[in-house]
Motif scaffolding. Structure first.
Motif, mmCIF file in Angstrom:
data_model
loop_
_atom_site.group_PDB
_atom_site.id
_atom_site.type_symbol
_atom_site.label_atom_id
_atom_site.label_comp_id
_atom_site.label_asym_id
_atom_site.label_seq_id
_atom_site.Cartn_x
_atom_site.Cartn_y
_atom_site.Cartn_z
ATOM 1 N N ARG A 365 0.848 -1.198 0.000
ATOM 2 C CA ARG A 365 0.000 0.000 0.000
ATOM 3 C C ARG A 365 0.879 1.241 0.000
ATOM 4 O O ARG A 365 1.631 1.464 0.954
ATOM 5 C CB ARG A 365 -0.924 0.003 1.216
ATOM 6 N N LYS A 366 0.778 1.991 -1.070
ATOM 7 C CA LYS A 366 1.592 3.197 -1.251
ATOM 8 C C LYS A 366 3.078 2.894 -1.107
ATOM 9 O O LYS A 366 3.840 3.642 -0.490
ATOM 10 C CB LYS A 366 1.174 4.285 -0.253
ATOM 11 N N GLY A 367 3.481 1.741 -1.649
ATOM 12 C CA GLY A 367 4.883 1.354 -1.644
ATOM 13 C C GLY A 367 5.351 0.693 -0.371
ATOM 14 O O GLY A 367 6.513 0.278 -0.285
ATOM 15 N N ILE A 368 4.473 0.555 0.635
ATOM 16 C CA ILE A 368 4.844 -0.037 1.921
ATOM 17 C C ILE A 368 4.233 -1.424 2.035
ATOM 18 O O ILE A 368 3.039 -1.624 1.795
ATOM 19 C CB ILE A 368 4.354 0.847 3.092
ATOM 20 N N VAL A 369 5.055 -2.400 2.423
ATOM 21 C CA VAL A 369 4.592 -3.772 2.591
ATOM 22 C C VAL A 369 3.970 -3.916 3.977
ATOM 23 O O VAL A 369 4.643 -3.719 4.996
ATOM 24 C CB VAL A 369 5.759 -4.771 2.436
ATOM 25 N N THR A 370 2.699 -4.241 4.013
ATOM 26 C CA THR A 370 2.029 -4.442 5.298
ATOM 27 C C THR A 370 2.398 -5.816 5.863
ATOM 28 O O THR A 370 2.781 -6.726 5.128
ATOM 29 C CB THR A 370 0.507 -4.334 5.155
ATOM 30 N N ALA A 371 2.262 -5.956 7.153
ATOM 31 C CA ALA A 371 2.674 -7.198 7.828
ATOM 32 C C ALA A 371 1.749 -8.349 7.452
ATOM 33 O O ALA A 371 0.533 -8.176 7.329
ATOM 34 C CB ALA A 371 2.670 -6.993 9.336
ATOM 35 N N TYR A 372 2.347 -9.507 7.262
ATOM 36 C CA TYR A 372 1.574 -10.730 7.011
ATOM 37 C C TYR A 372 0.958 -11.188 8.332
ATOM 38 O O TYR A 372 1.556 -11.033 9.403
ATOM 39 C CB TYR A 372 2.504 -11.806 6.445
ATOM 40 N N LYS A 373 -0.245 -11.746 8.268
ATOM 41 C CA LYS A 373 -0.993 -12.050 9.493
ATOM 42 C C LYS A 373 -0.271 -13.034 10.420
ATOM 43 O O LYS A 373 -0.436 -12.970 11.643
ATOM 44 C CB LYS A 373 -2.376 -12.602 9.142
ATOM 45 N N ALA A 374 0.549 -13.941 9.856
ATOM 46 C CA ALA A 374 1.218 -14.946 10.687
ATOM 47 C C ALA A 374 2.576 -14.488 11.203
ATOM 48 O O ALA A 374 3.237 -15.234 11.933
ATOM 49 C CB ALA A 374 1.377 -16.252 9.907
ATOM 50 N N GLU A 375 3.019 -13.284 10.844
ATOM 51 C CA GLU A 375 4.311 -12.793 11.338
ATOM 52 C C GLU A 375 4.311 -12.714 12.864
ATOM 53 O O GLU A 375 3.308 -12.350 13.479
ATOM 54 C CB GLU A 375 4.603 -11.389 10.799
ATOM 55 N N SER A 376 5.441 -13.012 13.458
ATOM 56 C CA SER A 376 5.594 -12.768 14.894
ATOM 57 C C SER A 376 5.659 -11.260 15.122
ATOM 58 O O SER A 376 6.407 -10.564 14.438
ATOM 59 C CB SER A 376 6.868 -13.423 15.419
ATOM 60 N N PRO A 377 4.875 -10.745 16.053
ATOM 61 C CA PRO A 377 4.886 -9.295 16.281
ATOM 62 C C PRO A 377 6.167 -8.844 16.969
ATOM 63 O O PRO A 377 6.784 -9.606 17.722
ATOM 64 C CB PRO A 377 3.672 -9.082 17.192
ATOM 65 N N LEU A 378 6.568 -7.619 16.712
ATOM 66 C CA LEU A 378 7.716 -7.028 17.391
ATOM 67 C C LEU A 378 7.179 -6.334 18.631
ATOM 68 O O LEU A 378 6.296 -5.473 18.548
ATOM 69 C CB LEU A 378 8.425 -6.043 16.462
ATOM 70 N N LEU A 379 7.715 -6.703 19.786
ATOM 71 C CA LEU A 379 7.102 -6.213 21.020
ATOM 72 C C LEU A 379 8.077 -6.197 22.181
ATOM 73 O O LEU A 379 9.145 -6.812 22.138
ATOM 74 C CB LEU A 379 5.884 -7.077 21.387
ATOM 75 N N TYR A 380 7.666 -5.477 23.208
ATOM 76 C CA TYR A 380 8.300 -5.557 24.532
ATOM 77 C C TYR A 380 7.245 -6.038 25.505
ATOM 78 O O TYR A 380 6.091 -5.586 25.487
ATOM 79 C CB TYR A 380 8.820 -4.186 24.993
ATOM 80 N N SER A 381 7.622 -6.980 26.362
ATOM 81 C CA SER A 381 6.744 -7.417 27.442
ATOM 82 C C SER A 381 7.614 -8.011 28.544
ATOM 83 O O SER A 381 8.843 -7.871 28.520
ATOM 84 C CB SER A 381 5.717 -8.431 26.924
ATOM 85 N N ARG A 382 6.990 -8.666 29.485
ATOM 86 C CA ARG A 382 7.736 -9.305 30.577
ATOM 87 C C ARG A 382 7.174 -10.715 30.788
ATOM 88 O O ARG A 382 5.959 -10.890 30.963
ATOM 89 C CB ARG A 382 7.636 -8.507 31.877
ATOM 90 N N ILE A 383 8.047 -11.713 30.771
ATOM 91 C CA ILE A 383 7.628 -13.089 31.036
ATOM 92 C C ILE A 383 7.263 -13.189 32.514
ATOM 93 O O ILE A 383 8.104 -12.978 33.387
ATOM 94 C CB ILE A 383 8.742 -14.088 30.683
ATOM 95 N N ASN A 384 6.001 -13.468 32.762
ATOM 96 C CA ASN A 384 5.528 -13.480 34.154
ATOM 97 C C ASN A 384 5.039 -14.854 34.617
ATOM 98 O O ASN A 384 4.684 -15.036 35.776
ATOM 99 C CB ASN A 384 4.401 -12.456 34.339
#
Length: 611
Positions: A365-384
């Protein structure tokens, strides 16, 4: 009386002097070529300038608010176009902006070509010598200030929006320039060289990538003949090998004074294998197709990789990494656990699947590749939480798109083979598999849910690591250990599979100060035999409780009874987790490593910076 008059005159002079704009100090006269513009009158231009500043909020300037705030609080006097033109100031800024390539930022992002064209039009007297001159000067002033502010913002926080650059799957938080930042930078415009210099990132990783970029940049236009696709074994001669030598001398795996040869000697093979290590290619004693294909990449490939990853390093992810954390790098397919800045554990991972956008143009879209639905998201969290013997609640999309067809073909065989059980989605009751005719079930509205029982057969393996996130992903073990032997491991529905999860769990247990007794209890829960007297007592109590639980079940529930069930361990000391995306980084030996852009994100960054 005379003395009083002199004092009064002195005070008036001081007041008048103090009312003058501070930027008048250090301003130079307009250059000789500017005298051509007889339409220019300083007082008239300053009045025109003030009117235009007052209307800035309705203009199309990207930083209109910051520019208006600055000029209005500084008596609406120009800085770059004071007395017509401050040529030395402008040349100094343009010289600094022209070196933005040192940070992988194209000068087009800073509008340098347009600024130079505007200045050249003025110098060559191609600007009308009438009232339109004032608009030309005003626009030049604003664009120069914008370029300064844009560059400082890019160096401080990144030149692109990470959400757009990552096609939408960016769940991290990052600091962004706000009005306070923009106003403070504009306040320092008179010290623009030092302000820009002080804002340059100086982390060791950034400096390593920058040093490689500066080494390769002068070679960007170097043309080396394309290498044909040979298979050459050690000791053999081939006409393609001299070009292999030249390529490796450019990329740095062979020294600049290496003697070019047409024989695959030990020293040439060492250079080839070093190139392979830098590009995650298996080493061997011959030259083959994959290595040649990657050797044929132009220098621009490396420059773009370095630029894209320097940009990622400029994104100010918050919270910043401390001394103890876990980092997953998707393109490298690795997980590292750091404890007090030391790598305590490293393992291979599998990540979410990908798709070539060329096969699905709707993703672009407008030259930008959107994320594929099965991609692992890029994130910060904490293993709890750690879950031992996890069950797999199979997501509805997987039931609909994968299991539905398998169940239509062989209902009970699939259930028995994969050790599933079925629940009614409306009541939550267990359902006998034979009672369902899947060929009569509407795939668009499946009223059942599938769950896979705990055990080594489970898709999540024997342990999973939970952390809060909106994508319902987690780290986990797997029953498919063979997947880790693959080089490209983008295989999952989005979760991160960990090759040696028990070792990762051990790191978390140690951080939480689990004693030997607690560790043996965990081992027993996983199905292992006790090794101490305390362990035998724990197993005995556990068996008694299990019998009590079984006795309370109804006859129907006993049909679905399973001895091995999930056990959750809450962690008092949670572990920071960063799922990241670096296609270029510094290796353990200090060399620059290049990885495939598995999720097609590098191009997004370069596209956004070129706009």
């Amino acid at each position: 009386m005379l003395r009083f008059s002199n004092v009064f005159i002195l005070l008036v002079a001081i007041l008048i002097g103090s009312s003058c704009h501070s930027k008048s100090i250090g301003t130079e006269r307009a250059p000789h070529w500017f005298t051509h513009y007889s339409a220019y009158h300083e007082k008239a231009y300053n009045e025109h300038f003030a009117r235009r500043v007052d209307a800035l909020s309705d203009s199309c300037f990207a930083y209109a608010d910051a520019l208006q705030h600055y000029y209005q609080t500084h008596r609406c006097e120009p800085y770059w176009t004071a007395r017509g033109i401050q040529e030395t100031r402008i040349d100094s800024l343009l010289h600094i902006l022209a070196r933005s390539y040192e940070h992988g930022i194209p000068d087009t992002f800073l509008q340098c070509p347009a600024l130079k064209r505007s200045l050249n039009l003025l110098k060559s007297h191609q600007v009308a010598n009438d009232s339109t001159l004032f608009d030309t000067l005003f626009n030049l002033e604003m664009h120069l200030s914008e370029a300064y502010l844009r560059y400082v913002s890019a160096l401080s926080y990144g030149a692109t929006d990470p959400v757009k650059a990552n096609g939408g799957k960016w769940l991290m938080k990052n600091l962004k320039p706000d009005k306070e930042f923009e106003n403070s930078i504009m306040e320092k415009i008179e010290q623009f060289p030092s302000v820009i210099r002080d804002r340059e990132p100086n982390t060791s990783e950034y400096k390593h990538l920058q040093a490689e970029l500066l080494r390769l940049y002068p070679l960007k236009d170097t043309i080396v003949p394309k290498i044909v696709m040979p298979t050459v074994r050690k000791g053999q001669r081939h006409t393609a090998l001299p070009n292999v030598c030249k390529r490796l001398m450019l990329t740095g795996e062979l020294p600049a004074d290496f003697t070019v040869t047409d024989r695959l000697t030990d020293s040439l093979l060492a250079g080839i294998n070093l190139f392979r290590r830098h590009n995650a290619i298996p080493e061997c004693d011959s030259l083959g197709e994959e290595t040649v294909r990657k050797l044929n990449r132009p220098i621009s490939y490396y420059l773009d990789k370095l630029a894209a990853n320097m940009e990622r390093l400029r994104w100010h992810v918050t919270p910043e990494k401390d001394r103890t954390y876990i980092a997953v790098n998707i393109p490298d397919y690795t997980l590292k656990a750091f404890v007090e800045d030391t790598v305590a554990f490293k393992t291979r991972i599998c990540c979410g699947r990908t798709q070539d956008p060329a096969k699905n143009p709707s993703r672009i879209r407008k030259g930008i590749v959107t994320a594929y639905k099965a991609e692992s998201p890029l994130l910060y969290s904490r293993i709890n939480r750690i879950v031992l013997n996890p069950e797999w609640n199979i997501p509805y999309d997987i039931i609909k798109n994968e299991y539905y067809y398998k169940l239509c073909k062989s209902n009970t065989a699939v259930v028995n083979r994969e050790k599933l059980y079925i629940k009614d989605a409306r009541t939550g009751d267990y359902v006998v598999p034979d009672s369902i005719d899947w060929n009569k079930v509407n795939r668009g509205n499946i009223p059942y849910r599938l769950r896979q029982t705990s055990g080594r057969h489970n898709a999540l393996g024997r342990v999973k690591f939970d952390f809060p996130n909106t994508e319902s992903v987690y780290l986990h073990d797997t029953n498919n250990k063979g997947a880790f032997k693959r080089r490209t491991r983008a295989l999952s529905h989005g979760c991160i599979r960990v090759e040696n999860p028990m070792d990762l769990a051990a790191v978390l247990y140690a951080i939480n100060e689990f004693d030997e007794k607690r560790l043996e209890e965990i081992s027993i829960i996983l199905g292992n035999e006790p090794t101490t007297e305390d362990g035998e007592k724990y197993l005995e109590k556990k068996t008694e409780k299990e019998q009590e639980y079984y006795d309370k079940l109804s006859d129907r529930e006993k049909k679905f009874y399973r001895e091995l069930r999930p056990t959750s361990i809450q962690l008092k000391k949670t572990m920071p987790l960063y799922i990241e995306y670096y296609t270029c980084f510094t290796g353990n030996d200090g060399s620059i490593q290049y990885r495939e852009d598995v999720y097609y994100k590098d191009g997004n960054i370069m596209q956004l910076m070129q706009r």
